[in-house]
Design a protein around this motif. Structure first.
Motif, PDB file in Angstrom:
ATOM      1  N   ALA A   1      69.496  26.333  42.499  1.00  0.00           N
ATOM      2  CA  ALA A   1      70.202  27.410  41.818  1.00  0.00           C
ATOM      3  C   ALA A   1      69.875  27.429  40.331  1.00  0.00           C
ATOM      4  N   VAL A   2      69.739  26.265  39.722  1.00  0.00           N
ATOM      5  CA  VAL A   2      69.416  26.197  38.293  1.00  0.00           C
ATOM      6  C   VAL A   2      68.017  26.746  38.041  1.00  0.00           C
ATOM      7  N   VAL A   3      67.044  26.326  38.850  1.00  0.00           N
ATOM      8  CA  VAL A   3      65.671  26.823  38.697  1.00  0.00           C
ATOM      9  C   VAL A   3      65.630  28.334  38.919  1.00  0.00           C
ATOM     10  N   PHE A   4      66.339  28.798  39.946  1.00  0.00           N
ATOM     11  CA  PHE A   4      66.383  30.236  40.232  1.00  0.00           C
ATOM     12  C   PHE A   4      67.013  31.004  39.080  1.00  0.00           C
ATOM     13  N   SER A   5      68.100  30.467  38.513  1.00  0.00           N
ATOM     14  CA  SER A   5      68.796  31.144  37.424  1.00  0.00           C
ATOM     15  C   SER A   5      67.912  31.296  36.195  1.00  0.00           C
ATOM     16  N   VAL A   6      67.079  30.286  35.914  1.00  0.00           N
ATOM     17  CA  VAL A   6      66.229  30.326  34.724  1.00  0.00           C
ATOM     18  C   VAL A   6      65.017  31.226  34.934  1.00  0.00           C
ATOM     19  N   LEU A   7      64.417  31.226  36.119  1.00  0.00           N
ATOM     20  CA  LEU A   7      63.106  31.844  36.324  1.00  0.00           C
ATOM     21  C   LEU A   7      63.118  33.224  36.967  1.00  0.00           C
ATOM     22  N   VAL A   8      64.199  33.629  37.632  1.00  0.00           N
ATOM     23  CA  VAL A   8      64.133  34.869  38.401  1.00  0.00           C
ATOM     24  C   VAL A   8      63.880  36.084  37.508  1.00  0.00           C
ATOM     25  N   THR A   9      64.578  36.179  36.367  1.00  0.00           N
ATOM     26  CA  THR A   9      64.366  37.324  35.483  1.00  0.00           C
ATOM     27  C   THR A   9      62.994  37.289  34.805  1.00  0.00           C
ATOM     28  N   PRO A  10      62.547  36.160  34.254  1.00  0.00           N
ATOM     29  CA  PRO A  10      61.199  36.119  33.688  1.00  0.00           C
ATOM     30  C   PRO A  10      60.107  36.446  34.710  1.00  0.00           C
ATOM     31  N   VAL A  11      60.240  35.957  35.937  1.00  0.00           N
ATOM     32  CA  VAL A  11      59.238  36.258  36.967  1.00  0.00           C
ATOM     33  C   VAL A  11      59.234  37.752  37.271  1.00  0.00           C
ATOM     34  N   TYR A  12      60.394  38.365  37.304  1.00  0.00           N
ATOM     35  CA  TYR A  12      60.483  39.822  37.530  1.00  0.00           C
ATOM     36  C   TYR A  12      59.739  40.575  36.433  1.00  0.00           C
ATOM     37  N   VAL A  13      59.995  40.193  35.174  1.00  0.00           N
ATOM     38  CA  VAL A  13      59.341  40.870  34.048  1.00  0.00           C
ATOM     39  C   VAL A  13      57.834  40.632  34.083  1.00  0.00           C
ATOM     40  N   ALA A  14      57.424  39.380  34.328  1.00  0.00           N
ATOM     41  CA  ALA A  14      55.990  39.073  34.347  1.00  0.00           C
ATOM     42  C   ALA A  14      55.279  39.808  35.475  1.00  0.00           C
ATOM     43  N   THR A  15      55.901  39.893  36.634  1.00  0.00           N
ATOM     44  CA  THR A  15      55.268  40.539  37.780  1.00  0.00           C
ATOM     45  C   THR A  15      55.110  42.034  37.554  1.00  0.00           C
ATOM     46  N   LEU A  16      56.148  42.705  37.070  1.00  0.00           N
ATOM     47  CA  LEU A  16      56.067  44.148  36.865  1.00  0.00           C
ATOM     48  C   LEU A  16      55.206  44.513  35.664  1.00  0.00           C
ATOM     49  N   SER A  17      55.064  43.594  34.714  1.00  0.00           N
ATOM     50  CA  SER A  17      54.282  43.910  33.513  1.00  0.00           C
ATOM     51  C   SER A  17      52.801  43.597  33.671  1.00  0.00           C
ATOM     52  N   TYR A  18      52.474  42.535  34.416  1.00  0.00           N
ATOM     53  CA  TYR A  18      51.077  42.086  34.457  1.00  0.00           C
ATOM     54  C   TYR A  18      50.524  41.882  35.867  1.00  0.00           C
ATOM     55  N   HIS A  19      51.343  41.614  36.842  1.00  0.00           N
ATOM     56  CA  HIS A  19      50.832  41.109  38.122  1.00  0.00           C
ATOM     57  C   HIS A  19      51.336  41.950  39.293  1.00  0.00           C
ATOM     58  N   TYR A  20      51.005  43.230  39.288  1.00  0.00           N
ATOM     59  CA  TYR A  20      51.429  44.097  40.391  1.00  0.00           C
ATOM     60  C   TYR A  20      50.854  43.641  41.722  1.00  0.00           C
ATOM     61  N   GLU A  21      49.682  43.012  41.667  1.00  0.00           N
ATOM     62  CA  GLU A  21      49.022  42.614  42.914  1.00  0.00           C
ATOM     63  C   GLU A  21      49.788  41.550  43.687  1.00  0.00           C
ATOM     64  N   LEU A  22      50.735  40.868  43.025  1.00  0.00           N
ATOM     65  CA  LEU A  22      51.524  39.845  43.715  1.00  0.00           C
ATOM     66  C   LEU A  22      52.677  40.439  44.524  1.00  0.00           C
ATOM     67  N   ILE A  23      52.978  41.710  44.297  1.00  0.00           N
ATOM     68  CA  ILE A  23      54.099  42.341  45.000  1.00  0.00           C
ATOM     69  C   ILE A  23      53.631  42.810  46.373  1.00  0.00           C
ATOM     70  N   PRO A  24      54.322  42.464  47.437  1.00  0.00           N
ATOM     71  CA  PRO A  24      53.941  42.940  48.785  1.00  0.00           C
ATOM     72  C   PRO A  24      53.976  44.467  48.855  1.00  0.00           C
ATOM     73  N   GLN A  25      53.117  45.010  49.703  1.00  0.00           N
ATOM     74  CA  GLN A  25      52.982  46.460  49.795  1.00  0.00           C
ATOM     75  C   GLN A  25      54.287  47.121  50.228  1.00  0.00           C
ATOM     76  N   ASP A  26      55.016  46.485  51.146  1.00  0.00           N
ATOM     77  CA  ASP A  26      56.266  47.069  51.613  1.00  0.00           C
ATOM     78  C   ASP A  26      57.332  47.105  50.527  1.00  0.00           C
ATOM     79  N   LEU A  27      57.282  46.126  49.622  1.00  0.00           N
ATOM     80  CA  LEU A  27      58.259  46.069  48.541  1.00  0.00           C
ATOM     81  C   LEU A  27      57.874  46.945  47.357  1.00  0.00           C
ATOM     82  N   MET A  28      56.585  47.266  47.238  1.00  0.00           N
ATOM     83  CA  MET A  28      56.118  48.034  46.090  1.00  0.00           C
ATOM     84  C   MET A  28      56.771  49.412  46.032  1.00  0.00           C
ATOM     85  N   SER A  29      56.874  50.063  47.174  1.00  0.00           N
ATOM     86  CA  SER A  29      57.472  51.405  47.180  1.00  0.00           C
ATOM     87  C   SER A  29      58.942  51.350  46.757  1.00  0.00           C
TER      88      SER A  29
END
Length: 494
Positions: free
Chosen positions: A286-314
């Motif tokens: 829970a501690v690791v999730f609390s620290v990293l979930v928001t930064p990973v969201y920002v990093a993925t949408l800003s730089y790493h669209y290819e990491l998002i599954p196709q079904d979730l992209m839409s």
């Protein structure tokens, strides 16, 4: 204040003049007909139990036949009766609740009568470290009452208590507890020297001590564990650690400590080792999730669209279609909103604070999504991260976890997942260099010690924890004989 005068008579007169400015200072003279002696009682009325004076002091001083002040110790039925000719003790004793007795105005000898008024609350349920299983006692503001809770749990002569006084104005009592023959003298000396070296005028709580004697005062990580549970203090003393009590504080300090201990609830030791290990792993996740979930969201949408599954992209595209802000500002807005709700709930009265937290979260979250300021997916992540941060059993480390999300969020906006890795490297370097009373803070991970892993991320059964933590380097490393548990079982089988 009173030891600035060289002449005793001048000093006594100055004492009376200074104290006479305060309306709670009382100076009363009496006459004993049997002894033909005049005596006076001087005390601070707000610090003294006047019932003790009326019942245990005055009747004996007025009715008993005594010739000199040395006889007072024989006639007054009080445990705390001290004769002295040291004028420097007057200030200390008066403001600790003693009554100053003088006979016939003589200045060469006087007597202190202990009649301190005890004002405070009774032992109650733990509020910060509440547990369903286990004792329901917590420390209070009285240091003597707190020490009583420990003495009754460890009734051995090896339990040593040392009292110190810190604070040039507050004169706060600080007690150091350890078990002689188990605790490492180096750890005890480190705590003793650091507390003696405190140069501060006002010490009102153990939080002051934590900040002053910590190895690195610029670190957001707490380097001493604080607790309100007597059972936890008793357990760590048996391990060989050192405890610190501060008069006026309902929390005791534990040292040296490690980072892993801050994610360990003492209720873990009241459950089966399998269950407690499972819950401990959940907290760490829970501690690791609390620290990293928001930064990973920002990093993925800003730089790493290819990491998002196709079904979730839409789904993500649909949720962010009307959002005018980049992911970083969107996440920062929600994170700050959650922190505002937390602070408002903590500072307001309990019932009002709970209402503000629930209603405010629902109203603001719903309104921000409908207004197109944030996406509903990020709102779910933020809520889960806030919920996960509440699983930390120690309040101080919970505040640190709240703070860590913001630098990770900034690095994620700058360099994506690489930025998260860079920020993690900075954090790991800081933790590796950090110490608690000179002991490695990241132990048993660094330096790696397999022995201490038995009670780190998971908790093995008690028969597997024969040795005390290697971190402490105690005088008695073994807690019980190696084959004690097995021999007991064999005897029962027979």
């Amino acid at each position: 204040m009173f030891n600035l005068f060289r002449n005793k008579n001048v000093e006594r007169e100055s004492l009376d003049k200074i104290l006479a400015k305060s309306e709670d200072f009382k100076c009363i003279e009496f006459f004993n007909n049997k002894s033909n002696i005049t005596f006076s009682l001087k005390f601070i009325a707000t610090l003294v139990d006047e019932k003790t004076i009326q019942e245990s002091v005055l009747p004996y001083l007025l009715e008993e036949n005594f010739k000199q002040i040395e006889d007072v110790k024989q006639i007054i039925p009080l445990a705390d009766v001290q004769l002295s000719d040291d004028l420097s003790l007057i200030e200390q004793k008066l403001f600790n609740g003693s009554v100053l007795l003088t006979v016939n105005g003589k200045d060469n000898m006087f007597c202190f009568l202990g009649a301190r008024k005890e004002v405070g609350r009774n032992v109650s349920l733990p509020e910060v470290e509440f547990s369903v299983i286990g004792p329901k006692e917590s420390f209070v503001e009285s240091i003597d009452q707190n020490l009583n809770l420990i003495r009754k749990r460890i009734p051995v002569k090896e339990l040593i208590m040392e009292k110190l006084t810190v604070g040039s104005l507050s004169k706060t009592k600080v007690a150091i507890l350890y078990i002689d023959g188990i605790a490492n003298p180096e750890n005890v000396n480190t705590v003793r020297q650091r507390i003696k070296g405190i140069e501060f005028d006002e010490i009102t709580d153990s939080s002051y001590i934590v900040q002053i004697i910590s190895d690195n005062q610029n670190s957001p990580f707490p380097q001493l564990l604080d607790t309100e549970r007597p059972d936890r203090i008793s357990a760590i003393l048996a391990e060989g650690k050192v405890a610190v009590f501060v008069d006026g504080s309902p929390h005791a300090l534990i040292g040296p400590t490690t980072l892993v201990e801050f994610f360990s609830s003492f209720e873990d030791y009241y459950l089966n080792w399998i269950l407690s290990s499972f819950f401990r792993l959940i907290r760490l996740f829970a501690v690791v999730f609390s620290v990293l979930v928001t930064p990973v969201y920002v990093a993925t949408l800003s730089y790493h669209y290819e990491l998002i599954p196709q079904d979730l992209m839409s789904t993500l595209v649909a949720s962010r279609r009307a959002i005018p802000f980049p992911p970083f500002l969107e996440a920062l807005f929600l994170e700050l909103t959650i922190e505002l709700l937390r602070e408002a709930g903590a500072r307001l009265p309990t019932k009002v604070g709970q209402t503000i937290g629930i209603v405010g979260g629902i109203v603001i979250g719903t309104a921000s999504v409908e207004a197109g300021l944030t996406s509903n997916i990020l709102l779910i992540f933020i809520a889960l991260a806030a919920l996960a941060s509440f699983t930390t059993p120690v309040y101080r480390i919970g505040n640190t976890i709240r703070l860590l999300r913001f630098p990770f969020l900034l690095f994620a906006e700058l360099w994506g997942l690489l930025g998260i890795i860079v920020c993690f490297c900075f954090l790991l370097t800081h933790l590796i260099r950090l110490t608690s009373l000179g002991r490695p803070y990241l132990e048993p991970l660094y330096p790696p010690r397999m022995q201490d892993l038995k009670d780190a991320f998971i908790r093995l059964s008690f028969d597997k924890q024969r040795k005390r933590p290697f971190l402490l380097k105690t005088k008695q490393p073994n807690r019980f004989p190696k084959k004690a548990a097995k021999e007991k079982k064999d005897i029962e089988d027979e």
